[in-house]
Scaffold this motif. Sequence first.
Motif, PDB file in Angstrom:
ATOM      1  N   SER A 117      -6.483  -9.529  13.359  1.00  0.00           N
ATOM      2  CA  SER A 117      -5.751  -9.554  14.517  1.00  0.00           C
ATOM      3  C   SER A 117      -4.104  -9.081  14.158  1.00  0.00           C
ATOM      4  O   SER A 117      -3.854  -9.034  13.234  1.00  0.00           O
ATOM      5  CB  SER A 117      -5.420 -10.914  15.261  1.00  0.00           C
ATOM      6  OG  SER A 117      -4.554 -10.877  16.378  1.00  0.00           O
ATOM      7  N   HIS A 118      -3.538  -8.209  15.215  1.00  0.00           N
ATOM      8  CA  HIS A 118      -2.278  -7.627  15.238  1.00  0.00           C
ATOM      9  C   HIS A 118      -1.439  -8.805  15.646  1.00  0.00           C
ATOM     10  O   HIS A 118      -0.061  -8.445  15.373  1.00  0.00           O
ATOM     11  CB  HIS A 118      -1.932  -6.295  15.856  1.00  0.00           C
ATOM     12  CG  HIS A 118      -2.212  -6.491  17.464  1.00  0.00           C
ATOM     13  ND1 HIS A 118      -1.164  -7.085  18.060  1.00  0.00           N
ATOM     14  CD2 HIS A 118      -3.213  -6.266  18.279  1.00  0.00           C
ATOM     15  CE1 HIS A 118      -1.685  -7.199  19.244  1.00  0.00           C
ATOM     16  NE2 HIS A 118      -2.915  -6.691  19.596  1.00  0.00           N
ATOM     17  N   ALA A 119      -1.863  -9.763  16.196  1.00  0.00           N
ATOM     18  CA  ALA A 119      -0.784 -10.817  16.839  1.00  0.00           C
ATOM     19  C   ALA A 119      -0.124 -11.680  15.729  1.00  0.00           C
ATOM     20  O   ALA A 119      -0.885 -12.107  14.728  1.00  0.00           O
ATOM     21  CB  ALA A 119      -1.565 -11.536  17.820  1.00  0.00           C
ATOM     22  N   GLY A 120       0.944 -12.001  16.120  1.00  0.00           N
ATOM     23  CA  GLY A 120       1.673 -13.315  15.507  1.00  0.00           C
ATOM     24  C   GLY A 120       1.623 -13.246  14.025  1.00  0.00           C
ATOM     25  O   GLY A 120       1.977 -12.003  13.273  1.00  0.00           O
ATOM     26  N   LEU A 121       1.412 -14.188  13.153  1.00  0.00           N
ATOM     27  CA  LEU A 121       1.528 -14.403  11.946  1.00  0.00           C
ATOM     28  C   LEU A 121       0.446 -13.432  11.141  1.00  0.00           C
ATOM     29  O   LEU A 121       0.705 -12.888   9.798  1.00  0.00           O
ATOM     30  CB  LEU A 121       1.460 -15.782  11.328  1.00  0.00           C
ATOM     31  CG  LEU A 121       1.927 -16.105  10.107  1.00  0.00           C
ATOM     32  CD1 LEU A 121       3.367 -15.803  10.018  1.00  0.00           C
ATOM     33  CD2 LEU A 121       1.599 -17.592   9.578  1.00  0.00           C
ATOM     34  N   MET A 122      -0.674 -13.389  11.698  1.00  0.00           N
ATOM     35  CA  MET A 122      -1.873 -12.450  11.382  1.00  0.00           C
ATOM     36  C   MET A 122      -1.356 -11.091  11.368  1.00  0.00           C
ATOM     37  O   MET A 122      -1.598 -10.274  10.182  1.00  0.00           O
ATOM     38  CB  MET A 122      -2.943 -12.539  12.250  1.00  0.00           C
ATOM     39  CG  MET A 122      -3.792 -13.667  12.045  1.00  0.00           C
ATOM     40  SD  MET A 122      -5.366 -13.438  12.978  1.00  0.00           S
ATOM     41  CE  MET A 122      -5.992 -15.025  13.246  1.00  0.00           C
ATOM     42  N   GLY A 123      -0.685 -10.396  12.437  1.00  0.00           N
ATOM     43  CA  GLY A 123      -0.235  -9.161  12.103  1.00  0.00           C
ATOM     44  C   GLY A 123       1.193  -8.926  11.331  1.00  0.00           C
ATOM     45  O   GLY A 123       1.089  -8.045  10.390  1.00  0.00           O
ATOM     46  N   LEU A 124       1.823  -9.841  11.114  1.00  0.00           N
ATOM     47  CA  LEU A 124       2.971  -9.837  10.058  1.00  0.00           C
ATOM     48  C   LEU A 124       2.352  -9.809   8.730  1.00  0.00           C
ATOM     49  O   LEU A 124       2.849  -8.887   7.898  1.00  0.00           O
ATOM     50  CB  LEU A 124       3.933 -11.255  10.317  1.00  0.00           C
ATOM     51  CG  LEU A 124       5.054 -11.356   9.289  1.00  0.00           C
ATOM     52  CD1 LEU A 124       6.157 -11.809  10.017  1.00  0.00           C
ATOM     53  CD2 LEU A 124       4.634 -12.274   8.172  1.00  0.00           C
ATOM     54  N   LEU A 125       1.448 -10.767   8.456  1.00  0.00           N
ATOM     55  CA  LEU A 125       0.574 -10.726   7.182  1.00  0.00           C
ATOM     56  C   LEU A 125      -0.046  -9.157   6.800  1.00  0.00           C
ATOM     57  O   LEU A 125       0.251  -8.735   5.760  1.00  0.00           O
ATOM     58  CB  LEU A 125      -0.233 -11.878   7.130  1.00  0.00           C
ATOM     59  CG  LEU A 125      -1.040 -12.246   5.905  1.00  0.00           C
ATOM     60  CD1 LEU A 125      -0.064 -12.708   4.671  1.00  0.00           C
ATOM     61  CD2 LEU A 125      -2.344 -12.972   6.227  1.00  0.00           C
ATOM     62  N   ALA A 126      -0.628  -8.870   7.624  1.00  0.00           N
ATOM     63  CA  ALA A 126      -1.482  -7.530   7.396  1.00  0.00           C
ATOM     64  C   ALA A 126      -0.402  -6.161   7.503  1.00  0.00           C
ATOM     65  O   ALA A 126      -0.543  -5.494   6.390  1.00  0.00           O
ATOM     66  CB  ALA A 126      -2.418  -7.137   8.868  1.00  0.00           C
ATOM     67  N   ASP A 127       0.946  -6.275   8.125  1.00  0.00           N
ATOM     68  CA  ASP A 127       1.626  -5.436   7.881  1.00  0.00           C
ATOM     69  C   ASP A 127       2.427  -5.299   6.692  1.00  0.00           C
ATOM     70  O   ASP A 127       2.182  -4.383   5.783  1.00  0.00           O
ATOM     71  CB  ASP A 127       2.749  -5.651   9.101  1.00  0.00           C
ATOM     72  CG  ASP A 127       2.294  -5.075  10.348  1.00  0.00           C
ATOM     73  OD1 ASP A 127       1.413  -4.210  10.471  1.00  0.00           O
ATOM     74  OD2 ASP A 127       3.199  -5.619  11.128  1.00  0.00           O
ATOM     75  N   GLY A 128       2.805  -6.567   6.130  1.00  0.00           N
ATOM     76  CA  GLY A 128       3.296  -6.880   4.964  1.00  0.00           C
ATOM     77  C   GLY A 128       2.427  -6.377   3.873  1.00  0.00           C
ATOM     78  O   GLY A 128       2.702  -5.672   2.639  1.00  0.00           O
TER      79      GLY A 128
END
Length: 175
Positions: free
Chosen positions: A39-50
């Motif tokens: 997911s791109h949403a919430g903490l999941m998205g932040l994690l993937a971006d990082g």
Amino acid sequence: MNITVFCSAYSLDERYTTPAAEFARLLGEGGHTLVWGGSHAGLMGLLADGVKEAGGRLVGISVDLLAHKSYEGADELVMTRDLAERKGQLLARADAVVVLVGGLGTLDEVTEVLELKKHALHDKPVVVLDTEGFYSGLRTQLQRMDAEGFLPRPLAELITFAATPAEALDHLKEN
């Protein structure tokens, strides 16, 4: 290493996002692959971006009912029919499991992974990043289960609780 991470898909306070971003950076800089709910949403998205920004690889395992929240920049994105199949794929692709803060879905995922490990259906390390003592209640419950004979294996063989992102990753490197 392929590291499956269970965490929230909701936007959270910075006391939770800062350690998650640090874990993502360490994971990516270490050349690891993030396997997550896609997911791109919430903490999941932040994690993937990082992870992506730090040079790591992304393998998303999503589910048809959440296809509209799929992360577009994943190196690989797998769509599953239902949540049960998704959990199976998340574990199957993991060399290790890390649990960040999350809600009922995260709790469901970690308890299933522990149940399977309890029965020796996998022996992958499971580490909880206990940010701000978020999982202190879970730790207390698991310790009671262990002390009162509800676990056929010692708790220390099933799960580790880490206080910092670096401690969580260090534990995975050691196991």
